[in-house]
Write an enzyme that holds these catalytic residues in place. Structure first.
Site, short mmCIF file in Angstrom:
data_model
loop_
_atom_site.label_atom_id
_atom_site.label_comp_id
_atom_site.label_asym_id
_atom_site.label_seq_id
_atom_site.Cartn_x
_atom_site.Cartn_y
_atom_site.Cartn_z
N ASP A 110 5.45 -8.93 17.35
CA ASP A 110 5.72 -8.33 16.06
C ASP A 110 6.34 -6.95 16.32
O ASP A 110 6.27 -6.41 17.44
CB ASP A 110 4.40 -8.22 15.29
CG ASP A 110 4.51 -7.39 14.05
OD1 ASP A 110 5.45 -7.62 13.27
OD2 ASP A 110 3.66 -6.50 13.86
N ASP A 112 6.74 -3.76 13.60
CA ASP A 112 6.02 -2.63 12.99
C ASP A 112 4.51 -2.75 13.23
O ASP A 112 3.91 -3.79 12.96
CB ASP A 112 6.28 -2.59 11.49
CG ASP A 112 7.72 -2.28 11.15
OD1 ASP A 112 8.03 -1.14 10.80
OD2 ASP A 112 8.55 -3.22 11.27
N ASP A 290 -0.16 -7.20 14.17
CA ASP A 290 -1.17 -6.32 13.58
C ASP A 290 -1.51 -6.65 12.14
O ASP A 290 -2.38 -6.03 11.55
CB ASP A 290 -0.68 -4.87 13.60
CG ASP A 290 0.45 -4.64 12.62
OD1 ASP A 290 1.44 -5.39 12.68
OD2 ASP A 290 0.33 -3.74 11.77
MG LIG Z 1 3.36 -5.62 11.97
#
Ligand SMILES: [Mg+2]
Length: 341
Positions: A110, A112, A290
């Protein structure tokens, strides 16, 4: 009637406690397209006490006695189920991942909150040259077995990482898996949604009425970011949910963002598509992320005999391991790439 869309699933999951096991079973099947809810249900004690979901809203969902102590059944968007095949979703602390050799693995990252720190505004992330060098080293070491999987567009990922646009050294899944780019130059992307202009106009008016809310235009959708106005979270969610229903689009919730996008595709689909390619087929997929949208990637990786790594302190996840922050991700990736952090 079993709900099939995210809004109905969300509504059904909130309509708790679910006391009747038969009702629960139907609901459990229905929530299969939302890995976070499934993870939450799998980890719930059988006491019906409210828990706080990833979006900060309290849900009261009761798990029937017959299901207590059964490993959580995790399902992906395709409806495939994996009971006990993964880490038992649990609020217990997860360990850091082992340091794998680059040989035999495929890495799905991923962007960000995983490779870069989340910024106050979505267009404010900072990418420094050391990260670009790390990604280049990883791409070289993994020889076609690195993919960036993001809610951002593929073009943004190319620009942030200074990659070659026509043949990037890593695969890219942009727009939550709707856009796919392979390292040999192949690309897939759906058509621009007809209703997008109407939605952007409506989002702009909504943002004007809610100071701190920021709109974002995407190729296949639009987003309301409320990091600058956390009190507007429920209003953003409700507004986006109504427009999703009106225009046949999907509501994608994330950290401080409600996004409308074309239905279909998620990060799990991206993992399966890339893993079917000769470069990655037969390797062990590892997915780092996240946010809620990364749970589909964790599930897909586990189903292909790999594992997920949750970044940050989200208490409930289907990932097997955890790293505390972006800096720890960089250190872990540096070991794989064989470069100093
Ligand atoms: Mg993310």
């Amino acid at each position: 009637m079993v709900p099939t869309d995210d809004a109905a699933i969300t509504s059904r999951a909130r309509a708790a406690p679910i006391a009747d096991p038969s009702t629960f079973a139907a609901t459990r099947v229905a929530i299969c397209s939302h890995p976070r809810f499934e993870a939450i249900l799998g980890a719930l004690p059988n006491d019906g006490k409210p828990i706080t979901g990833a979006a900060g809203r309290t849900k009261r969902i009761k798990r029937p006695a017959a299901e207590t102590n059964v490993p959580p059944r995790v399902a992906d968007r395709t409806g495939a189920h994996y009971r006990g095949a993964m880490h038992d979703a649990s609020p217990a602390p997860l360990l850091p991942p082992p340091d794998p050799s680059a040989a035999g693995i495929s890495l799905f990252l991923d962007f960000d909150g995983t490779l870069v720190e989340i910024a106050a505004r979505h267009d404010g992330v900072v990418v420094d040259d050391s990260l670009r060098a790390l990604v280049r080293a990883l791409a070289e070491g993994l020889d076609g077995r690195l993919a960036i999987v993001s809610g951002r567009t593929a073009a943004e990922i190319v620009a942030y990482l200074h990659a070659a646009d026509t043949a990037p050294p890593f695969a890219i899944a942009g727009s939550h898996g709707l856009e796919l780019r392979w390292t040999d130059g192949r690309r897939e992307a759906p058509a621009h949604p007809d209703a997008l202009d109407l939605i952007l106009t409506a989002f702009a008016a909504f943002a004007d009425a809610h100071p701190g809310v920021v709109t974002e235009e995407k190729p296949f959708g639009a987003a309301l970011h409320y990091r600058g106005a956390p009190d507007a979270a429920d209003a953003c969610d409700a507004f986006a949910s109504r427009l999703a229903a009106e225009h046949g689009l999907e509501l994608q919730r994330g950290k401080m963002v409600a996004e409308l996008r074309l239905a279909g595709g998620d990060k799990g689909d991206a993992v399966r598509r890339f893993m079917a390619d000769p470069a990655m087929a037969g390797t062990t997929p590892i997915f780092l992320g996240d946010d809620i949208t990364d749970e589909a990637g964790f599930v897909a990786a586990a189903a292909l005999h790999g594992w997920g790594v949750q970044i940050g302190d989200t208490p409930l996840t289907t990932a097997r391991y955890r790293l505390p922050d972006v800096a720890a991700v960089h250190r872990w990736l540096s070991h794989i790439a064989g470069v100093s952090a």
